[in-house]
Design a protein around this motif. Sequence first.
Motif, PDB file in Angstrom:
ATOM      1  N   LYS A   1      37.237  53.910  29.176  1.00 20.01           N
ATOM      2  CA  LYS A   1      36.157  52.927  29.263  1.00 20.01           C
ATOM      3  C   LYS A   1      35.921  52.500  30.709  1.00 20.01           C
ATOM      4  CE  LYS A   1      37.101  51.122  24.625  1.00 20.01           C
ATOM      5  NZ  LYS A   1      37.566  49.945  23.839  1.00 20.01           N
ATOM      6  N   GLN A   2      36.993  52.343  31.474  1.00 19.13           N
ATOM      7  CA  GLN A   2      36.847  51.934  32.868  1.00 19.13           C
ATOM      8  C   GLN A   2      36.131  53.007  33.695  1.00 19.13           C
ATOM      9  OE1 GLN A   2      40.971  51.110  33.774  1.00 19.13           O
ATOM     10  NE2 GLN A   2      40.671  48.907  33.554  1.00 19.13           N
TER      11      GLN A   2
ATOM     12  N   LYS B   1      33.971  55.178  32.574  1.00 10.39           N
ATOM     13  CA  LYS B   1      32.555  55.158  32.183  1.00 10.39           C
ATOM     14  C   LYS B   1      31.822  53.988  32.840  1.00 10.39           C
ATOM     15  CE  LYS B   1      33.267  57.424  27.704  1.00 10.39           C
ATOM     16  NZ  LYS B   1      33.209  57.265  26.227  1.00 10.39           N
ATOM     17  N   GLN B   2      32.517  52.861  32.984  1.00 13.55           N
ATOM     18  CA  GLN B   2      31.897  51.705  33.618  1.00 13.55           C
ATOM     19  C   GLN B   2      31.552  51.999  35.080  1.00 13.55           C
ATOM     20  OE1 GLN B   2      30.818  48.959  32.393  1.00 13.55           O
ATOM     21  NE2 GLN B   2      30.503  47.692  34.214  1.00 13.55           N
ATOM     22  N   PHE B   3      32.443  52.651  35.786  1.00 15.34           N
ATOM     23  CA  PHE B   3      32.175  52.987  37.181  1.00 15.34           C
ATOM     24  C   PHE B   3      31.097  54.058  37.300  1.00 15.34           C
ATOM     25  CE2 PHE B   3      36.013  50.737  38.459  1.00 15.34           C
ATOM     26  CZ  PHE B   3      35.661  50.293  39.724  1.00 15.34           C
ATOM     27  N   ASN B   4      31.064  54.954  36.350  1.00 14.99           N
ATOM     28  CA  ASN B   4      30.062  56.025  36.397  1.00 14.99           C
ATOM     29  C   ASN B   4      28.650  55.525  36.085  1.00 14.99           C
ATOM     30  OD1 ASN B   4      31.941  57.951  37.101  1.00 14.99           O
ATOM     31  ND2 ASN B   4      32.345  58.553  34.969  1.00 14.99           N
ATOM     32  N   SER B   5      28.542  54.265  35.744  1.00 18.30           N
ATOM     33  CA  SER B   5      27.215  53.718  35.426  1.00 18.30           C
ATOM     34  C   SER B   5      26.426  53.324  36.668  1.00 18.30           C
ATOM     35  CB  SER B   5      27.373  52.504  34.499  1.00 18.30           C
ATOM     36  OG  SER B   5      28.084  51.460  35.160  1.00 18.30           O
TER      37      SER B   5
ATOM     38  N   TYR C   1      37.588  52.290  42.256  1.00 20.50           N
ATOM     39  CA  TYR C   1      37.115  53.493  41.567  1.00 20.50           C
ATOM     40  C   TYR C   1      38.181  54.581  41.596  1.00 20.50           C
ATOM     41  CZ  TYR C   1      34.375  57.702  40.590  1.00 20.50           C
ATOM     42  OH  TYR C   1      33.913  58.886  40.069  1.00 20.50           O
TER      43      TYR C   1
ATOM     44  N   LEU D   1      27.999  51.718  39.800  1.00 18.16           N
ATOM     45  CA  LEU D   1      28.553  50.664  40.629  1.00 18.16           C
ATOM     46  C   LEU D   1      28.723  51.106  42.082  1.00 18.16           C
ATOM     47  CD1 LEU D   1      31.306  49.051  38.344  1.00 18.16           C
ATOM     48  CD2 LEU D   1      29.055  48.138  38.951  1.00 18.16           C
TER      49      LEU D   1
ATOM     50  N   HIS E   1      43.203  56.879  34.868  1.00 21.45           N
ATOM     51  CA  HIS E   1      42.718  57.693  33.754  1.00 21.45           C
ATOM     52  C   HIS E   1      43.527  58.984  33.640  1.00 21.45           C
ATOM     53  CE1 HIS E   1      39.542  60.502  31.948  1.00 21.45           C
ATOM     54  NE2 HIS E   1      39.936  59.702  30.975  1.00 21.45           N
TER      55      HIS E   1
END
Length: 429
Positions: A356-357, A359-363, A404, A365, A411
């Motif tokens: 999940k983390q 994916k959050q960065f890949n959005s 990141y 940021l 991960h």
Amino acid sequence: MKRYLKLFFGLMLLSISYQAHAQQIDTIFNKRDLDYATYINLVGKNNIAYSAEKFNVSIAEAEIETAKIFPDPELAFGWLDNGQRRMNMGYGFNSELTWTLELGGKRKARIDLARNEAKLTSFLLEDYFRNLRADATLAFLTGMQHRLLLDVQHNSYLQMKQLAASDSMRYKLGTISQVDARQSKLEAGTMLNEVYAAQSDWETSLMNLSLLLGEIQTDTLVCPKGNFKGFERNFSLQQLLVEAQNNRADLKAALQNKNVSKSTLSLAKANRAIDLGLTLGMENVSYVRNAIAPTPSTSTINAGISIPLKFSNNKPGELKAAQYGMLQTEFEYKQAELEIHTEVRQAYSGYLAAQKQVKQFNSGLLDEAKSILDGKTYSYQRGETSLLEVLDAQRTYNEVQQNYYQVLYNHAAALVELERAAGIWDVNF
């Protein structure tokens, strides 16, 4: 107008110098690039601690041969002389061969115990490699992460150095104050110290790789080659629990330890049986020349059996210890099973959180933080914002990049820990 042209050309020269310098980051030591597949193969072959552990299997196999040995016979020789030389009483020789006949299946029990211990040792070696492989992979990932963090610090330093040089020129041209020029120079010096610290962390992680490879550390260090792609998996928790139950070598060792304790109990019972002592002897007495009772020389052969009186069986300490040991291994196996289930569940939860983390960065940021920094820098050079705003944007961008790369490492490490816990392995990148 001429003043601004000088400023423009000065900034162009600084930009060219920055791009050339950005390609030079580490020239202190020689590097040997190594991909993960080659690295993990070399760890299995050359790791010194693992090579030492392998001898435990050979030692255990040698113990099987030792357990097969029968008791050694004993051969004794004697000479007798009654000391009555005046009366010519003569002298004699005797010899005796004795051997212990083991009863109660002692030899078989010893062999079974040695074989079960050898099998246990092989499971322990397999579990040792399971942990070594995972630890070596984490060390490889750490080396990759520290290189990326060094790049972040180095690029930030070069950018601040370029900004400090630009501010120096702008101060000379009178477009900014001396305080701003000195502040940017101070920030560049501070960032250089952070580069040195990151460089040290990176080199330390590379030295750890050499240790795992069993290599003497010289002026050449192994540099991990790879990226943080290829760590995405879709797992079923129930399937992972089944895999762990079937594949974990330490659980197999715990189960095998129950067999060892049973063999130990069987040997303790066998040791309570009596052993027979077998004796075969011969005696020769020379001619007695005594005038009163002359006797010709004689030779006698004797054979006998000795039966020990096992009063020690009244104190069954060895037997009780073996029985308690067998009960203990039952609980140890249940505890190992419970711990493995817990490890798998914890590692699975950690892996899902790491997914999940990422994916959050890949959005977006990183891109957003970079855009903010570029905008603040451009505005500062035009005199529209303060240096403090640029520094804040730089620190924010650095933190986002560091977070990141930490998330990417977490991960990948979470996958390694999950597969370590489940007793499976398909990591390759």
